[in-house]
Write an enzyme that holds these catalytic residues in place. Structure first.
Site, PDB file in Angstrom:
ATOM      1  N   GLN A  48       0.826  -1.220   0.000  1.00 33.54           N
ATOM      2  CA  GLN A  48       0.000   0.000   0.000  1.00 33.54           C
ATOM      3  C   GLN A  48       0.856   1.264   0.000  1.00 33.54           C
ATOM      4  OE1 GLN A  48      -0.067  -2.434   2.262  1.00 33.54           O
ATOM      5  NE2 GLN A  48      -0.274  -1.671   4.369  1.00 33.54           N
ATOM      6  N   ASN A  60       9.982  -6.006   1.836  1.00 36.85           N
ATOM      7  CA  ASN A  60       9.681  -7.434   1.791  1.00 36.85           C
ATOM      8  C   ASN A  60       9.107  -7.827   0.428  1.00 36.85           C
ATOM      9  OD1 ASN A  60       7.013  -6.544   1.826  1.00 36.85           O
ATOM     10  ND2 ASN A  60       6.732  -6.975   3.999  1.00 36.85           N
ATOM     11  N   THR A  91      17.967 -10.468   1.546  1.00 33.25           N
ATOM     12  CA  THR A  91      19.355 -10.025   1.563  1.00 33.25           C
ATOM     13  C   THR A  91      20.307 -11.213   1.499  1.00 33.25           C
ATOM     14  OG1 THR A  91      20.917  -8.554   2.682  1.00 33.25           O
ATOM     15  CG2 THR A  91      19.579 -10.004   4.083  1.00 33.25           C
ATOM     16  N   HIS A 128      19.375 -10.840   9.653  1.00 32.40           N
ATOM     17  CA  HIS A 128      18.364  -9.986   9.038  1.00 32.40           C
ATOM     18  C   HIS A 128      17.006 -10.659   8.993  1.00 32.40           C
ATOM     19  CE1 HIS A 128      20.321  -6.340   7.541  1.00 32.40           C
ATOM     20  NE2 HIS A 128      21.376  -7.065   7.247  1.00 32.40           N
ATOM     21  N   GLU A 156      24.445  -9.765  -3.745  1.00 33.43           N
ATOM     22  CA  GLU A 156      24.187  -8.403  -3.269  1.00 33.43           C
ATOM     23  C   GLU A 156      25.456  -7.851  -2.613  1.00 33.43           C
ATOM     24  OE1 GLU A 156      21.140  -6.169  -0.143  1.00 33.43           O
ATOM     25  OE2 GLU A 156      21.491  -8.323   0.005  1.00 33.43           O
ATOM     26  N   HIS A 157      26.023  -8.619  -1.689  1.00 38.61           N
ATOM     27  CA  HIS A 157      27.282  -8.274  -1.033  1.00 38.61           C
ATOM     28  C   HIS A 157      28.283  -9.394  -1.286  1.00 38.61           C
ATOM     29  CE1 HIS A 157      23.925  -6.871   1.626  1.00 38.61           C
ATOM     30  NE2 HIS A 157      24.592  -5.721   1.601  1.00 38.61           N
ATOM     31  N   ASP A 195      27.059  -1.496   5.571  1.00 35.39           N
ATOM     32  CA  ASP A 195      25.678  -1.262   5.979  1.00 35.39           C
ATOM     33  C   ASP A 195      25.506   0.100   6.640  1.00 35.39           C
ATOM     34  OD1 ASP A 195      24.715  -3.648   5.037  1.00 35.39           O
ATOM     35  OD2 ASP A 195      24.820  -4.683   6.957  1.00 35.39           O
ATOM     36  N   GLU A 199      13.680   3.045 -44.569  1.00 34.69           N
ATOM     37  CA  GLU A 199      12.721   2.603 -43.555  1.00 34.69           C
ATOM     38  C   GLU A 199      11.276   2.835 -43.998  1.00 34.69           C
ATOM     39  OE1 GLU A 199      13.739   4.310 -39.769  1.00 34.69           O
ATOM     40  OE2 GLU A 199      15.544   3.077 -39.595  1.00 34.69           O
TER      41      GLU A 199
END
Length: 436
Positions: A190, A213, A236, A261, A327-328, A361, A415
């Protein structure tokens, strides 16, 4: 506790064999579709009802009053404030160097193309608020947007019942420190819909950024095109490429720190050393039992998304981590800098034994909003560039246009779009076209 995957001698595609979180954003999209449509149709009324349903909080309004921001900052622990101020300063220093200058190219005499870098007008910045508070994500979202010159920005973060229906106070304090006074107590799909369509006091935005999430990721995918997005952030993850020079205590500590996490967080060690693998497993046994969130960490490390991957050698390991596109990515080898320089696919690379992901981080100055789920192979992390659009400004004089006319007409005819050529000819006259 953590599984082993032996890729030594394997000729298959590593991407089919490596551990990865099992998330189905497509299925989640169908579940958030009605949520987003409800916000589009009913605005704030829908936000209030959805927040009560999903967060257990009944709001009287979704915007956080300025007095609450000021109060949160006044009550902020001095040590946390000092750390946040240092994080802001370092992050701003790095991101200020990412600013782009307009460039003008003289293509032909009298004909130029200028690339202007223009910030988006308004952005919505999403700060997660599930199992933890993330003031660091406020910094990582807000600073690059400010450095890009975005004129209007708003932050949203899920409300917490224990804080009277407001986001976590340290998140509010971080907003106040950064001079952000438009903050909303809205989370999940939302929140993305609020920025995409506008609702009540919240005007619609051009872009939404920030991790969240699976419901946030699904809403981003669903509404992409209605609103610009940075990326669909998934669970993550950390990958560590290490040889037998790595300290197993360092490796284990970093795998645990990522696992805390979320139960679906991914922690992966890639190594040619069975000895290191065994020592890390032993370290994990002790560290998991002692850490505060031991149940969560144990579930994450024991899940299908985590594992110790055995490879032939470091060259094979580099191919594997490039296929994984973490990611890391930490590189702890005898030649950490050299091996890190060979990496092509990673959201961020942490070089050597004293550059842990947790530094990135919070305080390295780099950005921690990074691509996940292998998307680092084609997507960059959040930066100043995320909020900038390159606009080409074309300026040709009459003579420069005349010198180009024959080529334009030739390509237009090829064209079967003759009116394109005629749009040039009407300006310069067919008889005056230069044959170049």
């Amino acid at each position: 506790m953590i599984s082993r995957i032996d890729l030594r001698g394997s000729a298959g595609d590593p991407r089919e064999l490596l551990p990865r979180a099992d998330t189905d954003v497509s299925a989640a999209m169908e579940q958030v579709r009605s949520v987003c449509e409800d916000v589009r149709l009913r605005g704030t009324e829908a936000l209030v009802e959805l927040t009560e349903r999903f967060d257990g909080v009944r709001l009287t309004g979704v915007r956080v009053p300025r007095a609450e921001l000021d109060s949160a900052l006044a009550a902020l622990d001095p040590g946390v404030r000092a750390a946040l101020e240092e994080s802001i300063e370092r992050t701003r220093r790095v991101h200020a160097d990412q600013r782009r200058a307009d460039t003008t190219t003289s293509v032909v005499p009298g004909g130029t193309v200028t690339e202007r870098w223009v910030p988006v007008n308004r952005v919505g910045l999403y700060v997660p608020g599930g199992r933890a508070a993330y003031p660091s994500s406020v910094v990582m979202n807000v600073v690059p947007a400010q450095e890009a010159g975005v004129g209007s920005l708003a932050v949203t973060s899920p409300p917490r019942a224990e804080f009277g229906g407001l986001p976590h106070p340290v998140v509010l304090a971080a907003c106040a420190l950064l001079g952000v006074d438009e903050v909303y107590a809205v989370g999940g799909a939302q929140a993305v819909a609020m920025f995409a369509y506008g609702a009540g006091e919240c005007e619609r935005a051009d872009m939404v950024t920030g991790p969240g999430n699976i419901w946030v990721a699904a809403a981003k995918r669903l509404l992409k095109g209605v609103i610009g997005i940075d990326a669909e952030a998934g669970p993550t993850e950390i990958a560590v490429l290490a040889d037998d020079t790595a300290d197993p205590a360092y490796v284990a500590a970093d795998l645990v720190s990522q696992a805390e996490h979320d139960v679906v967080a991914a922690s992966v060690l890639v190594t040619p050393s069975e000895e290191l693998a065994g020592k890390v497993e032993a370290e994990l046994g002790a560290r998991v039992a002692a850490t505060r969130h031991s149940d969560r960490v144990a579930e994450a490390l024991g899940g299908p998304q985590s594992g110790i991957v055995l490879v032939e050698d470091i060259a094979h390991g580099l191919a594997v981590v490039d296929a994984y596109a973490a990611e890391h990515l930490e590189v702890m080898t005898a030649d950490s800098a050299g091996h890190a320089a060979a990496v092509r696919n990673a959201g961020a690379v942490f070089v050597g034994h004293y550059s842990p992901v947790s530094l990135g981080d919070y305080l390295a100055g780099s950005n921690h909003v990074l691509p996940t789920g292998g998307s680092a192979a084609h997507t960059a992390g959040l930066s100043v560039q995320t909020f900038l659009r390159g606009v080409h400004v074309v300026e040709y004089g009459r003579e420069a246009l005349a010198a180009s006319a024959a080529h334009v007409r030739a390509l237009a005819e090829a064209e079967d779009l003759p009116a394109h050529g005629e749009a040039v000819a009407v300006r310069v006259g067919a008889g005056q076209e230069a044959q170049t």
